[in-house]
Design an enzyme around this catalytic site. Structure first.
Site, PDB file in Angstrom:
ATOM      1  N   CYS A  10     -13.801  45.481  -8.071  1.00  0.00           N
ATOM      2  CA  CYS A  10     -14.111  44.057  -8.198  1.00  0.00           C
ATOM      3  C   CYS A  10     -15.616  43.830  -8.398  1.00  0.00           C
ATOM      4  O   CYS A  10     -16.411  44.762  -8.346  1.00  0.00           O
ATOM      5  CB  CYS A  10     -13.640  43.310  -6.946  1.00  0.00           C
ATOM      6  SG  CYS A  10     -14.491  43.835  -5.437  1.00  0.00           S
ATOM      7  N   CYS A  13     -17.674  45.109  -5.559  1.00  0.00           N
ATOM      8  CA  CYS A  13     -17.768  46.577  -5.579  1.00  0.00           C
ATOM      9  C   CYS A  13     -18.879  47.013  -6.530  1.00  0.00           C
ATOM     10  O   CYS A  13     -19.681  47.884  -6.205  1.00  0.00           O
ATOM     11  CB  CYS A  13     -16.445  47.200  -6.008  1.00  0.00           C
ATOM     12  SG  CYS A  13     -15.068  46.833  -4.908  1.00  0.00           S
TER      13      CYS A  13
END
Length: 78
Positions: A10, A13
């Site tokens: 994501c 991340c």
């Protein structure tokens, strides 16, 4: 040093990976960075909220994206 970014890939991340790379560069540290996206492996670290950061098999961050400044403190050699 082996650094693992835990999460599904994501935006957070990617932000954690970017901040971690910047902190490592500021500290002059060389590290192997791996992305761990397998949920079973992430859960194996005890991380229930991503993103997570694992340094040499020790979870140091879970569920947030620390600033570069905070990461330099976490990653600095002791």
């Amino acid at each position: 040093m082996i650094v693992k970014i835990l999460g599904p890939g994501c935006r957070n991340c990617h932000a954690l990976e970017e901040h971690t790379r910047e902190a490592l560069a500021q500290l002059g540290l060389d590290a192997e960075i791996e992305a761990v996206t397998d949920y079973a492996e992430i859960a194996g670290y005890g991380v229930m909220k991503t993103p997570g950061l694992v340094v040499d098999e020790e979870v140091v961050v879970a569920g947030k994206v620390p600033s570069v400044k905070d990461l330099t403190r976490l990653l600095a050699p002791r």
